[in-house]
Design a protein around this motif. Structure first.
Motif, PDB file in Angstrom:
ATOM      1  N   ASN A   2      16.083  79.452  27.337  1.00 18.23           N
ATOM      2  CA  ASN A   2      17.820  80.076  27.613  1.00 18.23           C
ATOM      3  C   ASN A   2      18.343  79.798  28.627  1.00 18.23           C
ATOM      4  N   GLU A   3      19.476  78.996  29.657  1.00 17.96           N
ATOM      5  CA  GLU A   3      19.716  79.140  31.419  1.00 17.96           C
ATOM      6  C   GLU A   3      20.067  80.394  30.912  1.00 17.96           C
ATOM      7  N   PRO A   4      20.826  81.332  32.021  1.00 14.55           N
ATOM      8  CA  PRO A   4      21.364  82.150  32.421  1.00 14.55           C
ATOM      9  C   PRO A   4      22.975  81.700  32.286  1.00 14.55           C
ATOM     10  N   SER A   5      24.065  82.244  31.520  1.00 13.65           N
ATOM     11  CA  SER A   5      25.290  82.021  31.544  1.00 13.65           C
ATOM     12  C   SER A   5      26.020  82.082  33.126  1.00 13.65           C
TER      13      SER A   5
END
Length: 96
Positions: A2-5
């Motif tokens: 998961n990439e930070p939004s």
């Protein structure tokens, strides 16, 4: 993974949101101040009414005190003259 939004805002958008929030807070504060001012005005009116009623009561009490004093003096004079006649039956009567 998961990439930070990330959220991007322009400086103008951020300043606009801050100004809007400040305006909203200012309106709420102004409304509260207006309500408090109305309450204070209402309290001042009621206080004036109470003062007026107290002045009226003072005048009535002064009048009542005068009447009470007059009645008390009359009773004292009547009792005194009755006591004089009782204990001194030969006390000279005033001419009629």
């Amino acid at each position: 993974m998961n990439e930070p939004s990330t959220v991007t805002y322009t400086t103008a958008e951020i300043l606009k949101r801050i100004e809007d929030k400040m305006d909203s807070n200012h309106k709420e504060l102004s409304q509260k101040i207006d309500k408090q001012s109305e309450k204070i005005g209402s309290i001042e009116v009621e206080l004036t009414e109470v003062k007026t009623e107290l002045k009226g009561m003072n005048k009535r009490l002064d009048s009542q005190e005068f009447i009470n004093r007059s009645v008390a003096i009359g009773v004292i004079v009547a009792l005194t003259s009755g006591a004089i006649k009782l204990f001194f039956p030969n006390f000279p009567n005033l001419p009629h």
